[in-house]
Design a protein around this motif. Sequence first.
Motif, PDB file in Angstrom:
ATOM      1  N   PRO A  30      79.510 105.071  89.666  1.00  0.00           N
ATOM      2  CA  PRO A  30      80.326 105.180  88.452  1.00  0.00           C
ATOM      3  C   PRO A  30      79.725 104.466  87.240  1.00  0.00           C
ATOM      4  O   PRO A  30      80.095 104.740  86.114  1.00  0.00           O
ATOM      5  CB  PRO A  30      81.661 104.550  88.869  1.00  0.00           C
ATOM      6  CG  PRO A  30      81.331 103.676  90.024  1.00  0.00           C
ATOM      7  CD  PRO A  30      80.174 104.305  90.718  1.00  0.00           C
ATOM      8  N   GLN A  31      78.760 103.576  87.471  1.00  0.00           N
ATOM      9  CA  GLN A  31      78.156 102.835  86.368  1.00  0.00           C
ATOM     10  C   GLN A  31      76.997 103.578  85.718  1.00  0.00           C
ATOM     11  O   GLN A  31      76.391 103.074  84.782  1.00  0.00           O
ATOM     12  CB  GLN A  31      77.712 101.440  86.843  1.00  0.00           C
ATOM     13  CG  GLN A  31      76.599 101.446  87.869  1.00  0.00           C
ATOM     14  CD  GLN A  31      77.063 101.711  89.293  1.00  0.00           C
ATOM     15  OE1 GLN A  31      78.150 102.221  89.536  1.00  0.00           O
ATOM     16  NE2 GLN A  31      76.231 101.375  90.243  1.00  0.00           N
ATOM     17  N   ALA A  32      76.680 104.796  86.181  1.00  0.00           N
ATOM     18  CA  ALA A  32      75.588 105.585  85.611  1.00  0.00           C
ATOM     19  C   ALA A  32      76.129 106.795  84.853  1.00  0.00           C
ATOM     20  O   ALA A  32      77.181 107.326  85.190  1.00  0.00           O
ATOM     21  CB  ALA A  32      74.640 106.052  86.718  1.00  0.00           C
ATOM     22  N   ALA A  33      75.376 107.205  83.832  1.00  0.00           N
ATOM     23  CA  ALA A  33      75.704 108.426  83.098  1.00  0.00           C
ATOM     24  C   ALA A  33      74.969 109.577  83.772  1.00  0.00           C
ATOM     25  O   ALA A  33      73.766 109.500  83.989  1.00  0.00           O
ATOM     26  CB  ALA A  33      75.264 108.296  81.650  1.00  0.00           C
ATOM     27  N   VAL A  34      75.703 110.632  84.118  1.00  0.00           N
ATOM     28  CA  VAL A  34      75.106 111.787  84.791  1.00  0.00           C
ATOM     29  C   VAL A  34      75.054 112.940  83.786  1.00  0.00           C
ATOM     30  O   VAL A  34      76.074 113.326  83.231  1.00  0.00           O
ATOM     31  CB  VAL A  34      75.915 112.198  86.040  1.00  0.00           C
ATOM     32  CG1 VAL A  34      75.274 113.390  86.722  1.00  0.00           C
ATOM     33  CG2 VAL A  34      76.049 111.028  87.003  1.00  0.00           C
ATOM     34  N   GLU A  35      73.836 113.465  83.562  1.00  0.00           N
ATOM     35  CA  GLU A  35      73.656 114.557  82.610  1.00  0.00           C
ATOM     36  C   GLU A  35      73.175 115.804  83.343  1.00  0.00           C
ATOM     37  O   GLU A  35      72.305 115.725  84.200  1.00  0.00           O
ATOM     38  CB  GLU A  35      72.653 114.158  81.528  1.00  0.00           C
ATOM     39  CG  GLU A  35      73.130 112.983  80.690  1.00  0.00           C
ATOM     40  CD  GLU A  35      72.143 112.604  79.598  1.00  0.00           C
ATOM     41  OE1 GLU A  35      71.487 113.510  79.043  1.00  0.00           O
ATOM     42  OE2 GLU A  35      72.038 111.403  79.313  1.00  0.00           O
ATOM     43  N   LEU A  36      73.750 116.955  82.974  1.00  0.00           N
ATOM     44  CA  LEU A  36      73.384 118.234  83.580  1.00  0.00           C
ATOM     45  C   LEU A  36      72.417 119.002  82.690  1.00  0.00           C
ATOM     46  O   LEU A  36      72.578 119.036  81.463  1.00  0.00           O
ATOM     47  CB  LEU A  36      74.624 119.108  83.777  1.00  0.00           C
ATOM     48  CG  LEU A  36      75.666 118.660  84.778  1.00  0.00           C
ATOM     49  CD1 LEU A  36      76.818 119.655  84.826  1.00  0.00           C
ATOM     50  CD2 LEU A  36      75.067 118.489  86.152  1.00  0.00           C
ATOM     51  N   PHE A  37      71.429 119.645  83.338  1.00  0.00           N
ATOM     52  CA  PHE A  37      70.472 120.500  82.644  1.00  0.00           C
ATOM     53  C   PHE A  37      70.322 121.780  83.442  1.00  0.00           C
ATOM     54  O   PHE A  37      70.235 121.750  84.664  1.00  0.00           O
ATOM     55  CB  PHE A  37      69.105 119.800  82.514  1.00  0.00           C
ATOM     56  CG  PHE A  37      69.181 118.505  81.760  1.00  0.00           C
ATOM     57  CD1 PHE A  37      69.174 118.486  80.382  1.00  0.00           C
ATOM     58  CD2 PHE A  37      69.295 117.299  82.449  1.00  0.00           C
ATOM     59  CE1 PHE A  37      69.271 117.288  79.683  1.00  0.00           C
ATOM     60  CE2 PHE A  37      69.391 116.105  81.763  1.00  0.00           C
ATOM     61  CZ  PHE A  37      69.383 116.098  80.377  1.00  0.00           C
ATOM     62  N   ARG A  38      70.270 122.914  82.744  1.00  0.00           N
ATOM     63  CA  ARG A  38      70.170 124.213  83.424  1.00  0.00           C
ATOM     64  C   ARG A  38      68.749 124.731  83.471  1.00  0.00           C
ATOM     65  O   ARG A  38      68.469 125.702  84.165  1.00  0.00           O
ATOM     66  CB  ARG A  38      71.083 125.207  82.742  1.00  0.00           C
ATOM     67  CG  ARG A  38      72.544 124.746  82.879  1.00  0.00           C
ATOM     68  CD  ARG A  38      73.527 125.762  82.492  1.00  0.00           C
ATOM     69  NE  ARG A  38      73.481 126.868  83.440  1.00  0.00           N
ATOM     70  CZ  ARG A  38      74.103 128.008  83.234  1.00  0.00           C
ATOM     71  NH1 ARG A  38      74.804 128.190  82.144  1.00  0.00           N
ATOM     72  NH2 ARG A  38      74.030 128.970  84.110  1.00  0.00           N
ATOM     73  N   SER A  39      67.816 124.110  82.737  1.00  0.00           N
ATOM     74  CA  SER A  39      66.425 124.569  82.742  1.00  0.00           C
ATOM     75  C   SER A  39      65.490 123.379  82.572  1.00  0.00           C
ATOM     76  O   SER A  39      65.889 122.323  82.072  1.00  0.00           O
ATOM     77  CB  SER A  39      66.186 125.576  81.616  1.00  0.00           C
ATOM     78  OG  SER A  39      66.267 124.913  80.367  1.00  0.00           O
ATOM     79  N   VAL A  40      64.242 123.568  82.960  1.00  0.00           N
ATOM     80  CA  VAL A  40      63.248 122.503  82.817  1.00  0.00           C
ATOM     81  C   VAL A  40      62.972 122.199  81.341  1.00  0.00           C
ATOM     82  O   VAL A  40      62.920 121.024  80.956  1.00  0.00           O
ATOM     83  CB  VAL A  40      61.956 122.841  83.609  1.00  0.00           C
ATOM     84  CG1 VAL A  40      60.857 121.829  83.316  1.00  0.00           C
ATOM     85  CG2 VAL A  40      62.261 122.886  85.101  1.00  0.00           C
ATOM     86  N   PRO A  41      62.810 123.220  80.460  1.00  0.00           N
ATOM     87  CA  PRO A  41      62.600 122.897  79.040  1.00  0.00           C
ATOM     88  C   PRO A  41      63.736 122.052  78.443  1.00  0.00           C
ATOM     89  O   PRO A  41      63.492 121.126  77.664  1.00  0.00           O
ATOM     90  CB  PRO A  41      62.519 124.271  78.362  1.00  0.00           C
ATOM     91  CG  PRO A  41      62.029 125.188  79.440  1.00  0.00           C
ATOM     92  CD  PRO A  41      62.653 124.661  80.716  1.00  0.00           C
ATOM     93  N   GLU A  42      64.962 122.351  78.818  1.00  0.00           N
ATOM     94  CA  GLU A  42      66.115 121.574  78.337  1.00  0.00           C
ATOM     95  C   GLU A  42      66.004 120.115  78.809  1.00  0.00           C
ATOM     96  O   GLU A  42      66.251 119.179  78.055  1.00  0.00           O
ATOM     97  CB  GLU A  42      67.395 122.225  78.868  1.00  0.00           C
ATOM     98  CG  GLU A  42      68.679 121.615  78.386  1.00  0.00           C
ATOM     99  CD  GLU A  42      69.904 122.280  79.015  1.00  0.00           C
ATOM    100  OE1 GLU A  42      70.972 121.643  78.975  1.00  0.00           O
ATOM    101  OE2 GLU A  42      69.801 123.404  79.546  1.00  0.00           O
ATOM    102  N   TYR A  43      65.602 119.934  80.060  1.00  0.00           N
ATOM    103  CA  TYR A  43      65.404 118.598  80.636  1.00  0.00           C
ATOM    104  C   TYR A  43      64.271 117.862  79.925  1.00  0.00           C
ATOM    105  O   TYR A  43      64.402 116.690  79.574  1.00  0.00           O
ATOM    106  CB  TYR A  43      65.126 118.746  82.132  1.00  0.00           C
ATOM    107  CG  TYR A  43      64.703 117.500  82.860  1.00  0.00           C
ATOM    108  CD1 TYR A  43      65.558 116.401  82.961  1.00  0.00           C
ATOM    109  CD2 TYR A  43      63.456 117.414  83.465  1.00  0.00           C
ATOM    110  CE1 TYR A  43      65.174 115.264  83.653  1.00  0.00           C
ATOM    111  CE2 TYR A  43      63.069 116.281  84.160  1.00  0.00           C
ATOM    112  CZ  TYR A  43      63.933 115.215  84.249  1.00  0.00           C
ATOM    113  OH  TYR A  43      63.556 114.089  84.928  1.00  0.00           O
ATOM    114  N   LEU A  44      63.157 118.562  79.667  1.00  0.00           N
ATOM    115  CA  LEU A  44      62.007 117.944  78.989  1.00  0.00           C
ATOM    116  C   LEU A  44      62.377 117.507  77.576  1.00  0.00           C
ATOM    117  O   LEU A  44      61.938 116.452  77.108  1.00  0.00           O
ATOM    118  CB  LEU A  44      60.826 118.912  78.961  1.00  0.00           C
ATOM    119  CG  LEU A  44      60.213 119.269  80.307  1.00  0.00           C
ATOM    120  CD1 LEU A  44      59.155 120.341  80.157  1.00  0.00           C
ATOM    121  CD2 LEU A  44      59.654 118.031  80.983  1.00  0.00           C
ATOM    122  N   GLU A  45      63.185 118.307  76.920  1.00  0.00           N
ATOM    123  CA  GLU A  45      63.619 117.984  75.556  1.00  0.00           C
ATOM    124  C   GLU A  45      64.452 116.700  75.526  1.00  0.00           C
ATOM    125  O   GLU A  45      64.432 115.954  74.547  1.00  0.00           O
ATOM    126  CB  GLU A  45      64.426 119.158  74.994  1.00  0.00           C
ATOM    127  CG  GLU A  45      64.679 119.065  73.507  1.00  0.00           C
ATOM    128  CD  GLU A  45      65.382 120.311  73.000  1.00  0.00           C
ATOM    129  OE1 GLU A  45      66.470 120.153  72.396  1.00  0.00           O
ATOM    130  OE2 GLU A  45      64.860 121.421  73.213  1.00  0.00           O
TER     131      GLU A  45
END
Length: 197
Positions: A30-45
Amino acid sequence: MMPPIPAIAVLTPDILMGAGLRSILEKVVPQAAVELFRSVPEYLEAGPDRFIHCFVAAPLFTSHAAFFRERRHRTIVLTGSRPVEGMHCLDIRTGEEEFVHALVRMQQQVRRPEHTLPEQAQPERPAAASPLSERETEVLALVARGLINKEIADRLGIGLTTVISHRRNIAEKLGIRSVAGLAVYALRAGLVDADEM
């Protein structure tokens, strides 16, 4: 100055898988922020090096294997039937409880301190101030070890309805409804070891 909140990336084109994994991770960490990405370019950005862990779906891992292998110490591949050699892997076909147990076991094997998930900050309280009774603590430990109500009743020599009553009280006192959440609580409280789960 407060340390930055650790961030965890979930990289999958499957929105339901991503939402489900985020929900599990938010319970476990619960102490971490979880972020969702649907593609590798989105993650790289978003700047991949700011994430302490990246959970990546096997198809995305396969199409960008060189990138993720360079970051193997932070990457967890979400696999189906076959693990990926040389990588940390979690089987997405398992139930929530088994998935959480595998996640916790993997976390306990982390060798790099910078990738260890931080402990949840909790106020110091004496052992006597535990919200659970001694019997509830015993029941919780057995739940975390994967025993069902009947097995718990037999092990403790109490009735099945008593076990059900204890489990209801535990859930109310801790505010945790899922077995996976109870298992994580028991692990953090030192009631069980990861190898017992």
